[in-house]
Design an enzyme around this catalytic site. Structure first.
Site, PDB file in Angstrom:
ATOM      1  N   TYR A 189       6.030   5.433  -6.350  1.00 24.27           N
ATOM      2  CA  TYR A 189       4.723   4.830  -6.664  1.00 24.27           C
ATOM      3  C   TYR A 189       4.891   3.519  -7.431  1.00 24.27           C
ATOM      4  O   TYR A 189       4.223   2.521  -7.128  1.00 24.27           O
ATOM      5  CB  TYR A 189       3.922   5.849  -7.481  1.00 24.27           C
ATOM      6  CG  TYR A 189       2.496   5.468  -7.778  1.00 24.27           C
ATOM      7  CD1 TYR A 189       1.506   5.606  -6.811  1.00 24.27           C
ATOM      8  CD2 TYR A 189       2.118   5.027  -9.046  1.00 24.27           C
ATOM      9  CE1 TYR A 189       0.180   5.300  -7.091  1.00 24.27           C
ATOM     10  CE2 TYR A 189       0.797   4.723  -9.331  1.00 24.27           C
ATOM     11  CZ  TYR A 189      -0.162   4.857  -8.363  1.00 24.27           C
ATOM     12  OH  TYR A 189      -1.473   4.551  -8.644  1.00 24.27           O
ATOM     13  N   LYS A 202       3.660  -0.143  -6.157  1.00 21.76           N
ATOM     14  CA  LYS A 202       2.690  -0.934  -6.912  1.00 21.76           C
ATOM     15  C   LYS A 202       3.291  -2.265  -7.365  1.00 21.76           C
ATOM     16  O   LYS A 202       2.579  -3.288  -7.404  1.00 21.76           O
ATOM     17  CB  LYS A 202       2.186  -0.133  -8.111  1.00 21.76           C
ATOM     18  CG  LYS A 202       1.319   1.065  -7.729  1.00 21.76           C
ATOM     19  CD  LYS A 202       0.112   0.670  -6.867  1.00 21.76           C
ATOM     20  CE  LYS A 202      -0.921   1.776  -6.773  1.00 21.76           C
ATOM     21  NZ  LYS A 202      -2.075   1.384  -5.926  1.00 21.76           N
TER      22      LYS A 202
END
Length: 253
Positions: A154, A158
Site C-alpha cells: 500500500y 501510494k
C-alpha cells in the site's frame, strides 16, 4: 443546478462509500454531473441515494484494472454528459501484512488497483481534457506513502501515485490540466475499521490510540478529504499543479 462546479463533469473511482462517496457528493452538491466507477456492492445503494437527492449522476460497475472496461466507461460518460472535466483517482484496496508474510498476489492486487487502475482511467480521461484544453486530475494518496508497518504494498502504491501526479503535472500542464494529490492521514472509514480488525482491536480503541498522535485531537472524516479535493478542482486553483497535500491533522512527517 448552481454551484462552483455547475456545468462540470466529475468522475470518481471507488466512489460508492467512504472518501470516494464524500468526494462524489461534494461535487454533486456543488452542481457537477457525477459519474462513479466502482466494483463495490454498495454502488447501486449509492446510486439510489444520489438519484433520490436529484443529483445528475451515473453509476458504472467497472473494474479499473481492465483497460478495455475503463476505456468504454469513460467513453460512455463523455457521451452521456458531454465532457470529462474532473477526475478523482480514489479507488483502492488494502492487503496488509508484514513483508515476510506478504504474498506476491497481495502485492500485485494492491499495485494493480491503485497504480495500474489510476493509469488506465487517467489515460482514458486525459484525451478529452486535452481536446477541450481544460481538466483537473486529483489522485488520492496517503500518509502511508511515507512508510507504514505492515503496508509495504500500500505504501509503495501510494508513493507511486505521488510520482505519477508530479509527472503528469509536467506533461499535461500546457493543456490547461492540473494534476495534484491529496494524502489523507487517519480517516474514519470502512477501510480503517478493517485495519483495526486486522490488528485485533476494537475500532474505538484503535481510533483513540491514533487520535492521541494527531495534533488537532480528532480523527479525520471523509468530508475533510472531499474539501481538499474540491480545492484542487476549483477554478481558483489553476496555478496549483503537481502538489501533494497531506490532510492529516498535523505535519505529515
Amino acid at each position: 443546478m448552481t454551484g462552483r462546479f455547475a456545468g462540470k463533469v466529475a468522475v470518481v473511482t471507488g466512489g460508492s462509500r467512504g472518501i470516494g462517496k464524500a468526494v462524489a457528493k461534494e461535487f454533486a452538491e456543488e452542481g457537477a454531473k457525477v459519474a462513479i466507477l466502482d466494483v463495490d456492492e454498495n454502488l447501486y445503494e449509492t446510486e439510489k441515494e444520489f438519484i433520490d437527492n436529484q443529483y445528475e449522476f451515473l453509476a458504472l460497475r467497472v473494474d479499473i484494472t481492465d483497460e478495455q472496461q475503463t476505456d468504454l466507461a469513460i467513453e460512455q460518460i463523455a457521451g452521456e454528459f458531454g465532457s470529462v472535466d474532473i477526475l478523482v483517482n480514489n479507488a483502492g484496496i488494502t492487503r496488509d501484512d508484514l513483508l515476510f508474510k506478504m504474498s506476491s498476489e497481495h502485492w500485485r492486487q494492491v499495485l494493480d488497483v491503485h497504480l495500474t487502475g489510476s493509469f488506465h482511467v487517467t489515460k482514458a480521461a486525459q484525451k478529452y481534457m486535452v481536446e477541450q484544453k481544460y481538466g483537473r486530475i486529483i489522485n488520492i494518496s496517503s500518509r502511508s506513502a511515507l512508510g507504514n508497518r505492515g503496508q509495504a504494498n500500500y505504501a509503495a502504491a501510494k508513493a507511486g501515485l505521488q510520482g505519477f501526479t508530479k509527472t503528469l503535472a509536467i506533461e499535461l500542464g500546457k493543456f490547461g490540466i492540473t494534476v495534484n494529490s491529496v494524502a489523507p492521514g487517519f480517516i474514519e472509514t470502512e477501510m480503517t475499521k478493517a485495519t483495526a480488525e486486522r490488528v485485533g482491536k476494537s475500532f474505538e480503541e484503535f481510533k483513540n490510540e491514533r487520535i492521541k498522535q494527531i495534533p488537532v485531537g480528532r480523527g479525520g472524516k471523509p468530508e475533510d478529504i472531499a474539501n481538499a479535493v474540491a480545492f484542487f478542482a476549483d477554478e481558483k486553483a489553476s496555478f496549483v499543479n503537481g502538489q501533494v497535500m497531506y490532510v492529516a491533522g498535523g505535519p505529515a512527517g
